[in-house]
Enzyme design. Structure first.
Site, PDB file in Angstrom:
ATOM      1  N   LYS A  45       2.407  -7.436 -12.239  1.00 23.04           N
ATOM      2  CA  LYS A  45       2.616  -6.463 -13.327  1.00 23.04           C
ATOM      3  C   LYS A  45       2.765  -5.068 -12.717  1.00 23.04           C
ATOM      4  O   LYS A  45       1.799  -4.451 -12.295  1.00 23.04           O
ATOM      5  CB  LYS A  45       1.438  -6.469 -14.318  1.00 23.04           C
ATOM      6  CG  LYS A  45       1.850  -5.870 -15.635  1.00 23.04           C
ATOM      7  CD  LYS A  45       1.132  -4.709 -16.215  1.00 23.04           C
ATOM      8  CE  LYS A  45       0.566  -3.539 -15.603  1.00 23.04           C
ATOM      9  NZ  LYS A  45       1.362  -2.293 -15.756  1.00 23.04           N
TER      10      LYS A  45
ATOM     11  N   GLU B  67      -7.511  -1.215  -4.075  1.00 21.81           N
ATOM     12  CA  GLU B  67      -7.119  -0.060  -3.254  1.00 21.81           C
ATOM     13  C   GLU B  67      -7.116   1.131  -4.192  1.00 21.81           C
ATOM     14  O   GLU B  67      -6.252   1.219  -5.066  1.00 21.81           O
ATOM     15  CB  GLU B  67      -5.703  -0.248  -2.686  1.00 21.81           C
ATOM     16  CG  GLU B  67      -5.573  -1.312  -1.654  1.00 21.81           C
ATOM     17  CD  GLU B  67      -6.221  -0.962  -0.340  1.00 21.81           C
ATOM     18  OE1 GLU B  67      -6.651   0.200  -0.158  1.00 21.81           O
ATOM     19  OE2 GLU B  67      -6.319  -1.872   0.501  1.00 21.81           O
TER      20      GLU B  67
ATOM     21  N   CYS C 258      -2.680   8.207  -1.815  1.00 19.71           N
ATOM     22  CA  CYS C 258      -4.122   8.194  -1.571  1.00 19.71           C
ATOM     23  C   CYS C 258      -4.460   8.524  -0.113  1.00 19.71           C
ATOM     24  O   CYS C 258      -5.572   8.899   0.202  1.00 19.71           O
ATOM     25  CB  CYS C 258      -4.645   6.822  -1.908  1.00 19.71           C
ATOM     26  SG  CYS C 258      -3.618   5.557  -1.172  1.00 19.71           S
TER      27      CYS C 258
ATOM     28  N   GLU D 132      -9.634  13.807  -6.895  1.00 18.04           N
ATOM     29  CA  GLU D 132      -8.276  13.509  -6.447  1.00 18.04           C
ATOM     30  C   GLU D 132      -7.273  14.149  -7.402  1.00 18.04           C
ATOM     31  O   GLU D 132      -7.268  13.862  -8.593  1.00 18.04           O
ATOM     32  CB  GLU D 132      -8.066  11.998  -6.405  1.00 18.04           C
ATOM     33  CG  GLU D 132      -6.788  11.637  -5.719  1.00 18.04           C
ATOM     34  CD  GLU D 132      -6.645  10.135  -5.558  1.00 18.04           C
ATOM     35  OE1 GLU D 132      -6.872   9.423  -6.547  1.00 18.04           O
ATOM     36  OE2 GLU D 132      -6.297   9.692  -4.455  1.00 18.04           O
TER      37      GLU D 132
END
Ligand code: NDP
Length: 512
Positions: free
Chosen positions: A195, A271, A305, A406
C-alpha cells in the site's frame, strides 16, 4: 526538461502523458490481475510543483484489501510456497533487469509525483536494481544451524517465511522504501500486499507491471493504493490473515499501527523518523565536512529521515560554518522538479509545506537566529507549488523544538558545542537514533565518539553512505528492526527449532 537522450529509453506515450499530466491508472493489481476497485474509487495525485492533479489512480478499500490478502495467502499455499530459493532468486534477478531498463520511466514518474528534483531522483532510482540483485543473491542462502548438545539428540533450526506481509510506504522516497521491503520479502519466500502513500501511488503500479513481466506467480505481489487511516492501510494492519507489517513513515503512525495490529499479534518492522546529529569537530577537514553538511541539510527538500538536520559545530569553526551555510543556501537552485538544472524541488504536499513554515516561526519565537531562507517562494512559475527556501538557523540550542522535533523540510539547525563530551551529550539527547555523522582528523577521537553514539548508523568523515549491503534502521524512537544488509532478512523469517532424539527413549515420569 527531460533530456532528449534519455527519452529513447522510455515509452513516448508515458512521457507525453506525464508531461501533460493526463496519467490514469484505473486498476489495482490483485492476484496477478488488473482489477477495478470494489471498495474504493479513483483518487487524484497532486503535483506538488503546481498544486494541481496530474494523475488519477484507482484506490482500494476494505473489500480490495480482503481480496489482495486472500490472493497473497493462496500464493503462499501454492507453488510459490514450495519454490526453491534459487528459483525465487532467478525471478528477482529478472525483476532487477526489467527495473534497470525502466528506471528512466520510473524516475520521470516519481519526480512528477513526489516533486523530488530529477537529478536526485535519477540517482536514487538508478540504484534500486542493485537492491533487488542483492536480495536475489541471498534467496538461496537462507539456512538454519545445527546446535550441538549431546549425542542423544540432533538439533537443527530452519528459517521459514513469516507469511503474508503488508508493506506500507511513505511519499518521500516511494520506490526506495518499496525495494527495501519487497526485496527481503521475496527473497525469504513471503508474499506481499503493498500500500503506497496516497500522495505518491503511481510508481507502485508501474512496479506491479514489472512484477507481472518478470513472471512472479499470481498473488505473490499485490498492489493496492489507498488511504492510510480509516482506509486500505488500516484494514491491512488489522487483517487477521496478515502476518507482518513492514512500515516506513512517521512515529505517530507507527504507534497507531501497533494499536490496530495488537489484536492479531502480528510482527512489525518500522523505519521511522530521525533528528540526526552531524558533528563537525574543530580538527576536521572543514571544507569537506561543509560539502556533506550542506548537501544533507537540503537534499530531498529536507524530506528524508537520514539527513543531518542538527549540525553540531565546535566553537572554533562555528562562524566559518554559519558563513558557508549561508553562501551555499544562496546557490541552491530551487525549481521545477523536471528541470535538469534544479537542485531542490518543492515540499511534497501543502500539509508538509505548512508544517515546515510553522517550524520556521517557532524557531524564531524560541530565539534562534534565522540566517537565511524560511519563506515560501511565491513568484513566477513556482507560485502555485509548495516551494520553500533553503533555511539556516544559527545559535540553536538542543532544547529548542526545532532541534528536537522532525521538521521534514530544508531547515538546518546549527548548534555550537565545546569539546568531545558535550558533542556526544548533545548528539544523544534526542528521542531518535537513526543516523549520525562526525568529522574529525583525529582517528582515535573518531572511533571514541562513534562508539558512544546511539544511532543505527554512524558515518565518519562522510555522510549518507547507504547501500544494499549496509544494515539501516533506528535505535529508540527511530524504529524496530533493520532494512538492508543480511540483517534485513531477519524480520521476514520465523525460526523453527527441531529436536530429534537419536535413541527414541523417553522416561516414565510416574515410574516411582
Ligand atoms: P505517514 O506515517 O503519515 O504515512 C506513511 C504511510 O502510512 C502512508 O502510506 C500512509 O497512508 C500510511 N498510514 C497513515 N496512517 C495509517 C494508519 N492509521 N494505518 C495504516 N497506514 C497508515 O508518513 P508520511 O508519508 O507522512 O512520511 C513522512 C514521515 O515518514 C516522516 O515523519 C519521516 O520521518 C518518516 N520517514 C522515515 C523514513 C525512514 O527510513 N526512517 C523514511 C521516510 C520517511 P496515507 O498516505 O494515506 O496517509
Amino acid at each position: 526538461m527531460w533530456p532528449a537522450e534519455e527519452r529513447g529509453c522510455i515509452r513516448e506515450d508515458l512521457v507525453n502523458a506525464t508531461l501533460r499530466g493526463t496519467v490514469r491508472y484505473p486498476h489495482l493489481f490483485i492476484g496477478g490481475e488488473w482489477v477495478a476497485p470494489e471498495g474504493g474509487g479513483m483518487l487524484d495525485s497532486i503535483d506538488p510543483a503546481t498544486g494541481r492533479p496530474w494523475a488519477s489512480v484507482a484506490y482500494g478499500g476494505r473489500r480490495d484489501i480482503d481480496k489482495a490478502v486472500a490472493a497473497a495467502r493462496a500464493a503462499l499455499d501454492g507453488p510459490w510456497g514450495r519454490m526453491p530459493g534459487h528459483e525465487r532468486a532467478a525471478l528477482l534477478y529478472r525483476l532487477a533487469d526489467i527495473y534497470q531498463k525502466r528506471a528512466p520511466e520510473l524516475t520521470l514518474l516519481e519526480a512528477r509525483d513526489s516533486g523530488r528534483a530529477l537529478r536526485e531522483t535519477r540517482g536514487d532510482i538508478g540504484a534500486h536494481a542493485n537492491w533487488y540483485r542483492w536480495f536475489a543473491s541471498l534467496a538461496d542462502k537462507i539456512w538454519g544451524r545445527t546446535i550441538p548438545m549431546d549425542d542423544s539428540v540432533h538439533i537443527y533450526t530452519s528459517r521459514l517465511p513469516v507469511g503474508v506481509v503488508g508493506a506500507i510506504t511513505p511519499w518521500n522516497a516511494p520506490m526506495l522504501t518499496t525495494s527495501w521491503k519487497l526485496g527481503p520479502a521475496l527473497a525469504t519466500g513471503c508474499t506481499v500486499v503493498l500500500k503506497p502513500a496516497e500522495q505518491t501511488p503511481v510508481t507502485a503500479l508501474e512496479l506491479a507491471k514489472m512484477i507481472e513481466e518478470a513472471g512472479f506467480p499470481p498473488g505473490v505481489v499485490n498492489v493496492v493504493p489507498g488511504y492510510g487511516k480509516d482506509g486500505a492501510g488500516e484494514h491491512l494492519v488489522a487483517h487477521p490473515d496478515v502476518d507482518k507489517i513492514a512500515f516506513t513513515g512517521e512515529g505517530a503512525t507507527a504507534k497507531a499501527i501497533l494499536k490496530t495490529g495488537a489484536d492479531t499479534l502480528k510482527r512489525f518492522s518500522f523505519e521511522l523518523g530521525g533528528k540526526a546529529p552531524h558533528i563537525i569537530f574543530g580538527d576536521a577537514d572543514v571544507e569537506q565536512a561543509l560539502n556533506a553538511a550542506t548537501s544533507s541539510a537540503w537534499a530531498v527538500c529536507g524530506q528524508s529521515c537520514a539527513l543531518g538536520s542538527r549540525v553540531l559545530v565546535e566553537r572554533p569553526v562555528y562562524d566559518r560554518v554559519v558563513e558557508v551555510f549561508a553562501e551555499r543556501a544562496a546557490k541552491v537552485r530551487v525549481g521545477m522538479p523536471l528541470d535538469e538544472a534544479t537542485h531542490m524541488g518543492p515540499q511534497s504536499s501543502d500539509e508538509q509545506l505548512r508544517k515546515t513554515l510553522s517550524y520556521v516561526d517557532l524557531g524564531q519565537a524560541e530565539g534562534a537566529q534565522l540566517v537565511t531562507g524560511g519563506r515560501r517562494i511565491t513568484s513566477g512559475a513556482l507560485a502555485d507549488g509548495y516551494f520553500v527556501q533553503p533555511t539556516v538557523f544559527a545559535g540553536v540550542s538542543n532544547q529548542m523544538r526545532i532541534a528536537r522535533e522532525e521538521i521534514f523540510g530544508p531547515v538546518a539547525s546549527l548548534i555550537p558545542f565545546d569539546g568531545e563530551e558535550e558533542a556526544v551529550a548533545i548528539a544523544n539527547d534526542t528521542a531518535y537514533g537513526l543516523t549520525a555523522g562526525l568529522w574529525s582528523r583525529d582517528l582515535g577521537r573518531a572511533h571514541r565518539v562513534a562508539a558512544k553514539i546511539r544511532a543505527g548508523i554512524v558515518w565518519v568523515n562522510t555522510y549518507r553512505y547507504i547501500r544494499w549491503t549496509t544494515p539501516y534502521g533506528g535505535f529508540k524512537a527511530s524504529g524496530w528492526g533493520r532494512e538492508n544488509g543480511v540483517e534485513a532478512l531477519d524480520s521476514y523469517l520465523e525460526t523453527r527449532t527441531t529436536v530429534v532424539s537419536t535413541t527414541g527413549q523417553f522416561p516414565d515420569a510416574y515410574a516411582n
